[in-house]
Design a protein around this motif. Structure first.
Motif, PDB file in Angstrom:
ATOM      1  N   VAL A  19      67.242 -62.509 -12.964  1.00 22.26           N
ATOM      2  CA  VAL A  19      65.778 -62.896 -13.313  1.00 22.26           C
ATOM      3  C   VAL A  19      65.808 -63.263 -14.722  1.00 22.26           C
ATOM      4  CG1 VAL A  19      63.587 -62.061 -13.793  1.00 22.26           C
ATOM      5  CG2 VAL A  19      64.683 -61.565 -11.306  1.00 22.26           C
ATOM      6  N   ARG A  20      66.482 -62.510 -15.588  1.00 17.73           N
ATOM      7  CA  ARG A  20      66.264 -62.913 -16.904  1.00 17.73           C
ATOM      8  C   ARG A  20      66.946 -64.167 -17.325  1.00 17.73           C
ATOM      9  NH1 ARG A  20      67.985 -58.367 -18.467  1.00 17.73           N
ATOM     10  NH2 ARG A  20      70.393 -58.828 -18.511  1.00 17.73           N
ATOM     11  N   LYS A  21      68.114 -64.480 -16.592  1.00 17.70           N
ATOM     12  CA  LYS A  21      68.768 -65.567 -16.909  1.00 17.70           C
ATOM     13  C   LYS A  21      67.910 -66.930 -16.420  1.00 17.70           C
ATOM     14  CE  LYS A  21      72.409 -66.826 -18.315  1.00 17.70           C
ATOM     15  NZ  LYS A  21      73.794 -66.890 -17.607  1.00 17.70           N
ATOM     16  N   LEU A  22      67.415 -66.678 -15.073  1.00 17.19           N
ATOM     17  CA  LEU A  22      66.569 -67.846 -14.653  1.00 17.19           C
ATOM     18  C   LEU A  22      65.474 -68.199 -15.624  1.00 17.19           C
ATOM     19  CD1 LEU A  22      66.882 -66.750 -10.961  1.00 17.19           C
ATOM     20  CD2 LEU A  22      67.707 -68.770 -11.830  1.00 17.19           C
ATOM     21  N   THR A  23      64.810 -67.044 -16.000  1.00 14.10           N
ATOM     22  CA  THR A  23      63.633 -67.169 -17.039  1.00 14.10           C
ATOM     23  C   THR A  23      64.116 -67.819 -18.167  1.00 14.10           C
ATOM     24  OG1 THR A  23      62.694 -65.208 -15.760  1.00 14.10           O
ATOM     25  CG2 THR A  23      61.825 -65.847 -18.010  1.00 14.10           C
ATOM     26  N   GLU A  24      65.097 -67.744 -18.924  1.00 23.53           N
ATOM     27  CA  GLU A  24      65.641 -68.184 -20.056  1.00 23.53           C
ATOM     28  C   GLU A  24      65.923 -69.670 -19.920  1.00 23.53           C
ATOM     29  OE1 GLU A  24      69.024 -65.925 -21.247  1.00 23.53           O
ATOM     30  OE2 GLU A  24      67.997 -64.168 -21.867  1.00 23.53           O
ATOM     31  N   LEU A  25      66.464 -70.012 -18.669  1.00 21.10           N
ATOM     32  CA  LEU A  25      66.928 -71.440 -18.346  1.00 21.10           C
ATOM     33  C   LEU A  25      65.774 -72.183 -17.881  1.00 21.10           C
ATOM     34  CD1 LEU A  25      70.220 -70.799 -16.372  1.00 21.10           C
ATOM     35  CD2 LEU A  25      69.897 -71.882 -18.558  1.00 21.10           C
ATOM     36  N   GLY A  26      64.378 -71.560 -18.046  1.00 17.52           N
ATOM     37  CA  GLY A  26      63.335 -72.240 -17.484  1.00 17.52           C
ATOM     38  C   GLY A  26      63.094 -72.796 -15.952  1.00 17.52           C
ATOM     39  N   GLU A  27      63.826 -71.736 -15.056  1.00 16.25           N
ATOM     40  CA  GLU A  27      63.795 -72.310 -13.772  1.00 16.25           C
ATOM     41  C   GLU A  27      62.251 -71.944 -13.345  1.00 16.25           C
ATOM     42  OE1 GLU A  27      65.652 -73.338 -11.482  1.00 16.25           O
ATOM     43  OE2 GLU A  27      67.449 -73.406 -12.569  1.00 16.25           O
ATOM     44  N   SER A  28      61.697 -72.927 -12.559  1.00 18.78           N
ATOM     45  CA  SER A  28      60.470 -72.473 -11.863  1.00 18.78           C
ATOM     46  C   SER A  28      60.524 -71.549 -10.512  1.00 18.78           C
ATOM     47  CB  SER A  28      59.847 -73.791 -11.425  1.00 18.78           C
ATOM     48  OG  SER A  28      60.585 -74.575 -10.318  1.00 18.78           O
ATOM     49  N   ASP A  29      59.458 -70.903 -10.405  1.00 15.05           N
ATOM     50  CA  ASP A  29      59.455 -70.109  -9.252  1.00 15.05           C
ATOM     51  C   ASP A  29      60.582 -69.236  -9.092  1.00 15.05           C
ATOM     52  OD1 ASP A  29      57.817 -69.472  -7.024  1.00 15.05           O
ATOM     53  OD2 ASP A  29      58.613 -70.941  -5.720  1.00 15.05           O
ATOM     54  N   VAL A  30      60.726 -68.519 -10.333  1.00 12.61           N
ATOM     55  CA  VAL A  30      61.956 -67.382 -10.357  1.00 12.61           C
ATOM     56  C   VAL A  30      61.515 -66.344  -9.391  1.00 12.61           C
ATOM     57  CG1 VAL A  30      62.701 -65.794 -11.876  1.00 12.61           C
ATOM     58  CG2 VAL A  30      62.224 -67.896 -12.872  1.00 12.61           C
ATOM     59  N   SER A  31      60.330 -65.922  -9.002  1.00 11.17           N
ATOM     60  CA  SER A  31      60.338 -64.783  -8.089  1.00 11.17           C
ATOM     61  C   SER A  31      61.018 -65.233  -6.732  1.00 11.17           C
ATOM     62  CB  SER A  31      58.678 -64.572  -7.736  1.00 11.17           C
ATOM     63  OG  SER A  31      58.038 -65.460  -7.237  1.00 11.17           O
ATOM     64  N   ARG A  32      61.255 -66.357  -6.444  1.00  8.04           N
ATOM     65  CA  ARG A  32      61.764 -66.761  -5.215  1.00  8.04           C
ATOM     66  C   ARG A  32      63.236 -67.102  -5.284  1.00  8.04           C
ATOM     67  NH1 ARG A  32      60.459 -71.889  -2.613  1.00  8.04           N
ATOM     68  NH2 ARG A  32      60.869 -70.930  -0.615  1.00  8.04           N
ATOM     69  N   LYS A  33      63.720 -67.169  -6.463  1.00  9.55           N
ATOM     70  CA  LYS A  33      65.025 -67.347  -6.538  1.00  9.55           C
ATOM     71  C   LYS A  33      65.997 -66.483  -7.136  1.00  9.55           C
ATOM     72  CE  LYS A  33      64.039 -72.187  -7.742  1.00  9.55           C
ATOM     73  NZ  LYS A  33      64.166 -73.427  -8.857  1.00  9.55           N
ATOM     74  N   SER A  34      65.526 -65.011  -6.988  1.00 11.94           N
ATOM     75  CA  SER A  34      66.337 -64.008  -6.979  1.00 11.94           C
ATOM     76  C   SER A  34      65.705 -62.910  -6.275  1.00 11.94           C
ATOM     77  CB  SER A  34      66.433 -63.606  -8.568  1.00 11.94           C
ATOM     78  OG  SER A  34      67.311 -62.213  -8.797  1.00 11.94           O
ATOM     79  N   LEU A  35      66.526 -61.730  -5.858  1.00 13.68           N
ATOM     80  CA  LEU A  35      65.818 -60.766  -5.318  1.00 13.68           C
ATOM     81  C   LEU A  35      65.313 -59.885  -6.359  1.00 13.68           C
ATOM     82  CD1 LEU A  35      68.477 -59.337  -2.531  1.00 13.68           C
ATOM     83  CD2 LEU A  35      66.038 -60.357  -2.172  1.00 13.68           C
ATOM     84  N   ARG A  36      64.118 -59.128  -6.056  1.00 15.85           N
ATOM     85  CA  ARG A  36      63.571 -58.385  -7.166  1.00 15.85           C
ATOM     86  C   ARG A  36      63.310 -57.059  -6.344  1.00 15.85           C
ATOM     87  NH1 ARG A  36      59.783 -61.233 -11.492  1.00 15.85           N
ATOM     88  NH2 ARG A  36      59.926 -58.949 -12.446  1.00 15.85           N
ATOM     89  N   LEU A  37      63.739 -55.791  -7.232  1.00 14.55           N
ATOM     90  CA  LEU A  37      63.386 -54.552  -6.328  1.00 14.55           C
ATOM     91  C   LEU A  37      62.029 -54.140  -6.949  1.00 14.55           C
ATOM     92  CD1 LEU A  37      66.740 -52.726  -7.305  1.00 14.55           C
ATOM     93  CD2 LEU A  37      65.737 -53.142  -4.875  1.00 14.55           C
ATOM     94  N   VAL A  38      61.385 -53.314  -5.967  1.00 16.01           N
ATOM     95  CA  VAL A  38      60.122 -52.644  -6.392  1.00 16.01           C
ATOM     96  C   VAL A  38      60.273 -51.270  -6.907  1.00 16.01           C
ATOM     97  CG1 VAL A  38      57.676 -52.193  -5.681  1.00 16.01           C
ATOM     98  CG2 VAL A  38      58.831 -54.203  -4.587  1.00 16.01           C
ATOM     99  N   LYS A  39      59.826 -51.279  -8.291  1.00 23.60           N
ATOM    100  CA  LYS A  39      59.930 -49.669  -8.862  1.00 23.60           C
ATOM    101  C   LYS A  39      59.236 -48.824  -7.961  1.00 23.60           C
ATOM    102  CE  LYS A  39      62.948 -50.921 -12.170  1.00 23.60           C
ATOM    103  NZ  LYS A  39      64.103 -50.200 -12.511  1.00 23.60           N
ATOM    104  N   THR A  40      59.541 -47.485  -7.992  1.00 18.71           N
ATOM    105  CA  THR A  40      58.749 -46.460  -7.359  1.00 18.71           C
ATOM    106  C   THR A  40      58.051 -46.100  -8.617  1.00 18.71           C
ATOM    107  OG1 THR A  40      60.286 -44.608  -8.261  1.00 18.71           O
ATOM    108  CG2 THR A  40      60.809 -45.734  -6.176  1.00 18.71           C
ATOM    109  N   ILE A  41      56.985 -45.288  -8.128  1.00 19.95           N
ATOM    110  CA  ILE A  41      56.014 -44.581  -9.123  1.00 19.95           C
ATOM    111  C   ILE A  41      56.511 -43.914 -10.163  1.00 19.95           C
ATOM    112  CG2 ILE A  41      53.912 -44.652  -7.595  1.00 19.95           C
ATOM    113  CD1 ILE A  41      54.429 -41.545  -7.312  1.00 19.95           C
ATOM    114  N   ARG A  42      57.854 -43.408 -10.107  1.00 22.13           N
ATOM    115  CA  ARG A  42      58.705 -42.742 -10.983  1.00 22.13           C
ATOM    116  C   ARG A  42      59.570 -43.715 -11.921  1.00 22.13           C
ATOM    117  NH1 ARG A  42      60.459 -37.254  -7.761  1.00 22.13           N
ATOM    118  NH2 ARG A  42      58.218 -36.290  -7.435  1.00 22.13           N
ATOM    119  N   ASP A  43      59.349 -44.924 -11.647  1.00 21.42           N
ATOM    120  CA  ASP A  43      60.197 -46.091 -12.000  1.00 21.42           C
ATOM    121  C   ASP A  43      61.442 -46.043 -11.878  1.00 21.42           C
ATOM    122  OD1 ASP A  43      60.051 -48.395 -13.736  1.00 21.42           O
ATOM    123  OD2 ASP A  43      60.842 -47.210 -15.525  1.00 21.42           O
TER     124      ASP A  43
END
Length: 332
Positions: free
Chosen positions: A39-63
């Protein structure tokens, strides 16, 4: 709140398989590190729609990245990738190209991941020497009484023992770089966009481990170029499809760029033979041990699976010079 092309955000809740994966905390640490880096690399490269181009974990309430319950079950949650799906059948070289491109981009993105070496979630997973030794041990023990009926298959792998150490030895002496590898590069582990059919996201990250890029490309060859089913009984239908191989090369090398070394490139065609051999040895070992690992639907299922891998290895060997020429001509 993550917005995916105007779609309402949805989630996937999964139970982690702690039968196969004994170190779930280590597995989840790998996934968290890789997805955060991506996610960090895609953002740095200016990729659009980053949320679709990498899996992202949802944190628990305990982070935290996963939940552990008192009944000894592990659970995790991902953001759902909208407007894309996977395909079990590669009926078009373009799909193969797109999936290979996605795995190539995945490899390139992770080439500069920082920090300690990733955890080995399944030790010796692609240690082909270890797989060969286990096959020979199963032959000698013959616990299911089947060795006499599969002598041709046993001899096939014995005749090719010289190949089993090639990648392992080169990793040890440093002539091949160790990389972060996916290790399950079936093309249905890439999601394709519903409209454009372009690759969107690599999924199923449980087998993320240190390894060789050749493991990933080799498994693409094994799973995508075979014209038949993995358990095909009619072996005349099993052969390596050159147009699909060419699509894999174009997609993978076109994306990975100069990240791969010349040594890695020179072994791309060989990697398909190696990983197909390794998989065939695993099926034959399980057959000899009485079908204790892979799920089977009938008594000869593992043997049929083994024979398709044998036939595919033979087809790769028949085409290996042409495959090597095609790779060599690819413009970096």
């Amino acid at each position: 709140m993550i917005n995916q092309s105007g779609s309402e955000v949805r989630y996937i809740l999964q139970r982690v398989n702690d039968t196969i994966f004994k170190d779930v905390p280590g597995l989840m640490q790998n996934i968290a590190r890789v997805t955060e880096h991506s996610v960090r690399k895609l953002t740095e490269l200016g990729e659009s729609d980053v949320s679709r181009k990498s899996l992202r974990l949802v944190k628990t309430i305990r982070d935290e990245d996963y939940l552990f319950f008192e009944n000894s079950t592990y659970w995790r949650c991902y953001f759902f990738i909208e407007n894309a799906k996977t395909y079990d059948v590669i009926d078009d070289p373009k799909k193969a190209l797109e999936a290979a491109r996605s795995f190539g981009e995945f490899q390139k993105t992770l080439a500069d991941i920082l920090g300690k070496r990733l955890n080995e979630t399944i030790p010796n997973f692609h240690n082909t020497r270890d797989r060969f030794n286990k096959l020979i041990a199963a032959v000698e023990k013959d616990s299911a009484g089947r060795a006499s009926s599969v002598q041709a298959e046993i001899q096939f792998f014995k005749d090719r023992e010289k190949y089993v150490d090639v990648v392992i030895d080169k990793l040890k002496d440093g002539s091949l770089p160790e990389r972060v590898t996916h290790n399950d590069t079936k093309l249905n582990n890439v999601m394709l966009d519903d409209e454009s059919m372009e690759a969107v996201c690599v999924i199923d990250l449980d087998t993320l481990m240190p390894g060789s890029s050749l493991y990933d490309f080799g498994d693409m060859i094994r799973t995508a170029t075979n014209a038949g089913l993995e358990d095909e009984k009619d072996l005349s239908k099993v052969f390596m499809q050159m147009p699909v191989f060419e699509a894999l090369v174009n997609g993978f090398l076109g994306a990975v760029g100069e990240t791969l070394t010349d040594e890695e490139r020179s072994l791309l065609a060989f990697s398909g033979k190696l990983i197909t051999m390794e998989t065939g040895m695993r099926f034959l070992t399980d057959c000899l041990e009485g079908d204790v690992y892979f799920k089977t639907k009938y008594p000869e299922h593992n043997l049929d699976r083994c024979r398709t891998q044998v036939k595919l290895v033979q087809s790769i060997e028949e085409n290996e010079d042409v495959m090597n020429d095609f790779v060599a001509k690819f413009d970096k």
